[in-house]
Design a protein around this motif. Structure first.
Motif, PDB file in Angstrom:
ATOM      1  N   THR A 261       0.691  -1.308   0.067  1.00 53.65           N
ATOM      2  CA  THR A 261      -0.034  -0.084   0.007  1.00 53.65           C
ATOM      3  C   THR A 261       0.836   1.261   0.076  1.00 53.65           C
ATOM      4  O   THR A 261       0.534   2.276   0.421  1.00 53.65           O
ATOM      5  CB  THR A 261      -0.978   0.112   1.325  1.00 53.65           C
ATOM      6  OG1 THR A 261      -0.021  -0.068   2.581  1.00 53.65           O
ATOM      7  CG2 THR A 261      -1.988  -1.082   1.354  1.00 53.65           C
ATOM      8  N   LYS A 262       2.010   1.181  -0.677  1.00 50.28           N
ATOM      9  CA  LYS A 262       2.881   2.154  -0.526  1.00 50.28           C
ATOM     10  C   LYS A 262       2.543   3.242  -1.438  1.00 50.28           C
ATOM     11  O   LYS A 262       3.237   4.660  -1.408  1.00 50.28           O
ATOM     12  CB  LYS A 262       4.497   1.851  -0.849  1.00 50.28           C
ATOM     13  CG  LYS A 262       5.073   0.958   0.121  1.00 50.28           C
ATOM     14  CD  LYS A 262       6.620   0.897   0.061  1.00 50.28           C
ATOM     15  CE  LYS A 262       6.988   0.362  -1.505  1.00 50.28           C
ATOM     16  NZ  LYS A 262       8.656   0.171  -1.324  1.00 50.28           N
TER      17      LYS A 262
ATOM     18  N   HIS B  94      -2.588   0.963  -5.263  1.00 47.78           N
ATOM     19  CA  HIS B  94      -3.089  -0.201  -4.660  1.00 47.78           C
ATOM     20  C   HIS B  94      -4.730  -0.283  -4.713  1.00 47.78           C
ATOM     21  O   HIS B  94      -5.226  -1.261  -4.610  1.00 47.78           O
ATOM     22  CB  HIS B  94      -2.422  -0.386  -3.318  1.00 47.78           C
ATOM     23  CG  HIS B  94      -3.128   0.415  -2.229  1.00 47.78           C
ATOM     24  ND1 HIS B  94      -2.696   1.656  -2.122  1.00 47.78           N
ATOM     25  CD2 HIS B  94      -4.111   0.002  -1.378  1.00 47.78           C
ATOM     26  CE1 HIS B  94      -3.455   1.937  -0.964  1.00 47.78           C
ATOM     27  NE2 HIS B  94      -4.216   1.193  -0.557  1.00 47.78           N
TER      28      HIS B  94
ATOM     29  N   ARG C 249      -6.357  -1.622  -8.037  1.00 43.89           N
ATOM     30  CA  ARG C 249      -5.838  -3.127  -8.718  1.00 43.89           C
ATOM     31  C   ARG C 249      -6.506  -4.107  -8.399  1.00 43.89           C
ATOM     32  O   ARG C 249      -7.065  -4.291  -7.092  1.00 43.89           O
ATOM     33  CB  ARG C 249      -4.352  -3.436  -8.249  1.00 43.89           C
ATOM     34  CG  ARG C 249      -4.296  -3.810  -6.853  1.00 43.89           C
ATOM     35  CD  ARG C 249      -2.893  -4.102  -6.246  1.00 43.89           C
ATOM     36  NE  ARG C 249      -2.966  -4.304  -4.900  1.00 43.89           N
ATOM     37  CZ  ARG C 249      -1.915  -4.195  -3.949  1.00 43.89           C
ATOM     38  NH1 ARG C 249      -0.845  -3.430  -4.319  1.00 43.89           N
ATOM     39  NH2 ARG C 249      -2.010  -4.371  -2.669  1.00 43.89           N
TER      40      ARG C 249
ATOM     41  N   ASN D 160       5.947   0.198 -12.465  1.00 44.81           N
ATOM     42  CA  ASN D 160       4.800   0.048 -11.291  1.00 44.81           C
ATOM     43  C   ASN D 160       4.119  -1.267 -11.550  1.00 44.81           C
ATOM     44  O   ASN D 160       3.762  -1.684 -12.717  1.00 44.81           O
ATOM     45  CB  ASN D 160       3.658   1.249 -11.798  1.00 44.81           C
ATOM     46  CG  ASN D 160       4.445   2.633 -11.024  1.00 44.81           C
ATOM     47  OD1 ASN D 160       4.996   3.340 -11.400  1.00 44.81           O
ATOM     48  ND2 ASN D 160       3.854   2.605  -9.559  1.00 44.81           N
TER      49      ASN D 160
ATOM     50  N   CYS E 260       1.342  -2.185 -10.201  1.00 50.71           N
ATOM     51  CA  CYS E 260      -0.370  -1.942  -9.962  1.00 50.71           C
ATOM     52  C   CYS E 260      -0.668  -1.079 -11.117  1.00 50.71           C
ATOM     53  O   CYS E 260      -0.146  -0.023 -11.653  1.00 50.71           O
ATOM     54  CB  CYS E 260      -0.688  -1.407  -8.752  1.00 50.71           C
ATOM     55  SG  CYS E 260      -0.260  -2.302  -7.432  1.00 50.71           S
TER      56      CYS E 260
ATOM     57  N   TYR F 133      11.134  -2.239  -5.716  1.00 46.74           N
ATOM     58  CA  TYR F 133      10.883  -3.912  -6.150  1.00 46.74           C
ATOM     59  C   TYR F 133      11.574  -4.095  -7.658  1.00 46.74           C
ATOM     60  O   TYR F 133      12.067  -5.096  -7.676  1.00 46.74           O
ATOM     61  CB  TYR F 133       9.404  -3.961  -6.570  1.00 46.74           C
ATOM     62  CG  TYR F 133       8.303  -3.677  -5.052  1.00 46.74           C
ATOM     63  CD1 TYR F 133       8.727  -4.204  -4.070  1.00 46.74           C
ATOM     64  CD2 TYR F 133       7.517  -2.691  -5.001  1.00 46.74           C
ATOM     65  CE1 TYR F 133       7.935  -4.217  -2.916  1.00 46.74           C
ATOM     66  CE2 TYR F 133       6.596  -2.520  -3.946  1.00 46.74           C
ATOM     67  CZ  TYR F 133       6.975  -3.331  -2.691  1.00 46.74           C
ATOM     68  OH  TYR F 133       6.317  -2.977  -1.909  1.00 46.74           O
TER      69      TYR F 133
HETATM   70  S1  SF4 Z   1       2.312   0.330  -7.753  1.00 50.24           S
HETATM   71 FE1  SF4 Z   1       3.924  -0.500  -6.399  1.00 50.24          FE
HETATM   72  S2  SF4 Z   1       4.457   0.850  -4.855  1.00 50.24           S
HETATM   73 FE2  SF4 Z   1       2.140   1.250  -5.628  1.00 50.24          FE
HETATM   74  S3  SF4 Z   1       0.762   0.031  -4.420  1.00 50.24           S
HETATM   75 FE3  SF4 Z   1       1.660  -1.176  -6.027  1.00 50.24          FE
HETATM   76  S4  SF4 Z   1       3.232  -2.343  -5.623  1.00 50.24           S
HETATM   77 FE4  SF4 Z   1       3.025  -0.778  -4.072  1.00 50.24          FE
END
Ligand code: SF4
Length: 212
Positions: A46-47, A51, A54, A114, A116, A135
């Motif tokens: 949830t950074k 999120h 998605r 990204n 999501c 990531y």
């Molecule tokens: S796009 Fe990346 S940073 Fe943003 S919620 Fe999804 S996994 Fe987390």
């Protein structure tokens, strides 16, 4: 003596030497486990605000020993549904370009800045890109490709931290850490601008050739 032989092999282009099939199996398992760990993290991440909308986060997929990593922007509608990168129309075009170069999609690794899907497929904000980039950095470190092929301006900004006009800069070879970087169009742009299709196909071939 062994060190000298390894240095000679490195000098002639063997970046990574896996001596026995037992080692190969072990390294493959380690890489897979590390990627699975990232996948577990992104599914509950949830950074950034992406999120919220998605269906699922999309890690990436491909050859764990790929010499080229193709990096796009973010999942689209189809990717969000299937949980796989580049499976919509743009992905099919990328696959065609890879096949046109004489390879299979599975020979390489494919990921996005990204994980999501942005609502309505909008461009992820810089804050969203930065939140997600660690990531991707871990994926790059695990796969350890020789070439990062950046597909479009967002992929370029996400990795290189600079704005770029792809129409001017495409085809350039740059460096990121110890990797070569090749810049080209995002395949979605190519779908909208058929005039650059041949150039895009040629670029994908050149990116692959850089890794040989
Ligand atoms: S796009 Fe990346 S940073 Fe943003 S919620 Fe999804 S996994 Fe987390």
């Amino acid at each position: 003596m062994v060190r000298e032989i390894l240095q000679i092999l490195r000098d002639i282009g063997f970046d990574e030497l896996i001596l026995e099939s037992e080692d190969f199996g072990r390294v493959k398992k380690e890489r897979l486990e590390k990627l699975e760990q990232i996948n577990r993290e992104i599914q509950v991440c949830t950074k950034c605000p992406l999120h919220k909308d998605r269906k699922q986060a999309v890690l990436g997929e491909g050859n764990l020993f790929a010499k080229v990593m193709f990096i796009g922007e973010a999942p689209g509608e189809e990717e969000d549904i299937q949980g796989r990168p580049f499976v919509g129309r743009a992905g099919q075009l990328l696959t065609k370009a890879i096949e046109n170069a004489g390879y299979k999609r599975e020979d390489f690794y494919i990921a996005n800045i990204n994980k999501c899907r942005p609502p309505g497929n909008r461009t992820p904000t810089i804050e969203e890109q930065e939140a997600c980039f660690p990531y991707l950095q871990r994926q790059i470190d695990i796969i350890n490709p020789k070439v990062l092929c950046l597909l479009g301006a967002t992929a370029y900004r996400g990795v290189m931290k600079q704005e770029v006009k792809i129409t001017k800069e495409r085809g350039k070879v740059l460096n990121y850490q110890d990797k070569l970087v090749y810049i080209t169009f995002h395949p979605s742009y190519v779908l909208r601008n058929q005039a650059v299709k041949d150039t895009f196909f040629e670029d994908i071939k050149k990116a692959i050739e850089l890794s040989l």
